[in-house]
Design a protein around this motif. Structure first.
Motif, PDB file in Angstrom:
ATOM      1  N   MET A   1      39.961  42.210  36.425  1.00 31.85           N
ATOM      2  CA  MET A   1      38.505  41.643  36.147  1.00 31.85           C
ATOM      3  C   MET A   1      38.111  41.585  35.081  1.00 31.85           C
ATOM      4  N   ALA A   6      32.804  39.951  37.520  1.00 28.89           N
ATOM      5  CA  ALA A   6      32.706  40.836  38.176  1.00 28.89           C
ATOM      6  C   ALA A   6      31.242  41.061  38.986  1.00 28.89           C
ATOM      7  N   THR A  10      29.398  40.055  42.713  1.00 27.86           N
ATOM      8  CA  THR A  10      28.908  39.919  43.590  1.00 27.86           C
ATOM      9  C   THR A  10      27.543  39.908  43.507  1.00 27.86           C
TER      10      THR A  10
END
Length: 418
Positions: A1, A6, A10
């Motif tokens: 990814m 990412a 998050t």
């Protein structure tokens, strides 16, 4: 990814968890706020409508704000407003003042829900995986944590202290997650358009399945060849309303079980108060589990099948939960209902956003929030006319309606996903 994607995922997950955490923390202190303001039950109910009114009013304009200023900026601003305003109810000493500050709190809550879901829609498209349920699982987990901690500290901290702590936690997490969210724009894709009425795409018009469902391809990226743009836009708006109706059916059940599940166990089945209180916890826990496994489910079944299966499962579970003659069968019914409803709302929001962007998210969210508002009073009225178990069967009815709508419109909603 991609590392940037990412980090964005998050950060956005933290905003969903924060939303659930703060809201649940506020709910846990409602009894203390009621005593502080000296409000009667009826007056408190009117004051609490401030949250709903503020949320619905803000949801209606947040889509436009997202289009003008960007999903991420509005997400951060709404999270700051929600974090600051959650401390205000503990500073009031009248029901009028409480209702007014709850309008502000509701505005932050409604704005955050639309903005972060709009950002999530674009992130789902960038990831090319159906991860929307994982964001809503974070919301559920945050809510469970907020409610649990709220209950634990209620006997040790005043409402003013606890809600002020929520403000600090909210601002710190918003600063941390917001920094990452604002650092990089979420990659956006062209909005999808439904196929022309009564048509299905030919094989050469579709790509390989993307998270269990295909998108049209061709001249202009998403428009059926020869189809006027205005007609396509009208169909897209109608489909957004369809997804909003599906979201309403889900949220109706969630609101009904939150307010009436424990009473059904205690009043109709003579359950111990502790067991009765566990009824909603069982429902919430299985809903969280369903959302944590939602991505795998969507990759296996596709969105339409997941909607139909979820609605049918929830309908069967709620019939058992409402009409079962024993406590344990009722709890099993609540658990099955949570699993069934878990992914319907996230799918509906994601599809509405994919069709028309933030305005679609706002419309579907407003529908859904309306269902959550209508559920509890509707159950109460029907229970007065008939019985509470009969009233709770309306949750099963609406879940079945959601499944039927998804199946009936399967070709329009996702041409090759049915």
């Amino acid at each position: 990814m991609d590392p940037i994607i990412a980090h964005l995922r998050t950060a956005l997950t933290l905003f969903f968890a924060l939303d659930g955490f703060i809201f649940a923390g506020w709910v846990a202190r409602i009894p203390a706020i009621k005593a502080q303001t000296g409000a009667s039950t009826g007056d408190l109910g009117l004051a609490l409508l401030g949250v709903s009114a503020g949320a619905v009013a803000t949801m209606m304009i947040t889509g436009r704000l997202c289009q003008r200023y960007g999903h991420q900026s509005v997400t951060v601003a709404a999270a700051v407003l929600m974090s600051l305003s959650v401390a205000l109810p503990a500073r009031t000493h009248s029901t009028l003042a409480l209702g007014l500050v709850l309008l502000v709190f509701g505005a932050g809550y409604g704005g955050l829900n639309v903005a972060m879901n709009s950002a999530a829609v674009d992130l789902v498209a960038a990831l090319r995986r159906p991860v929307m349920p994982s964001f809503h699982a974070a919301f559920s987990l945050g809510g469970m944590l907020g409610a649990g901690l709220g209950g634990l500290v209620a006997g040790h901290l005043s409402a003013a202290t606890q809600l002020s702590v929520l403000t600090v936690v909210g601002l710190v997490l918003t600063g941390f997650a917001g920094r990452a969210l604002l650092a990089h724009p979420v990659p956006q894709r062209p909005r999808e358009q439904p196929p022309a009425s009564g048509t299905r795409p030919r094989p050469h018009q579709v790509r390989e399945p993307m998270h269990g469902a295909d998108v049209l391809r061709g001249a202009g990226g998403s428009r059926q060849r020869g189809e006027p743009g205005k007609a396509a836009a009208r169909r897209a708006r109608r489909l957004v309303s369809v997804f909003g109706l599906i979201a309403l059916c889900t949220a109706y059940g969630e609101g009904a079980l939150a307010d009436w599940g424990a009473l059904h166990l205690k009043q109709d089945l003579n359950a111990h108060p502790g067991i009765a209180a566990a009824g909603y916890s069982v429902f919430a826990a299985t809903m969280t589990i369903g959302r944590l496994t939602g991505t795998a489910l969507l990759e296996r079944l596709g969105q339409t099948r997941a909607l139909v299966a979820g609605g049918a499962t929830a309908a069967a579970g709620m019939l058992l939960g409402a009409l079962a003659p024993t406590i344990w069968l009722t709890l099993i019914g609540f658990a099955i209902t949570g699993l069934g409803l878990a992914n319907i709302f996230p799918i509906a929001i994601e599809r509405a956003g994919a069709l028309t962007g933030p305005s679609g998210v706002a419309t579907a969210s407003t529908f859904g929030y309306g269902g959550m508002l209508c559920g509890p009073p509707a159950i109460g009225f029907i229970a007065d006319w008939y019985t509470l178990p009969i009233a709770l069967t309306t949750v099963a009815l609406l879940a079945a309606i959601a499944a039927a709508i998804a199946y009936a419109t399967r070709h329009a909603l996702r041409p090759t996903d049915g």
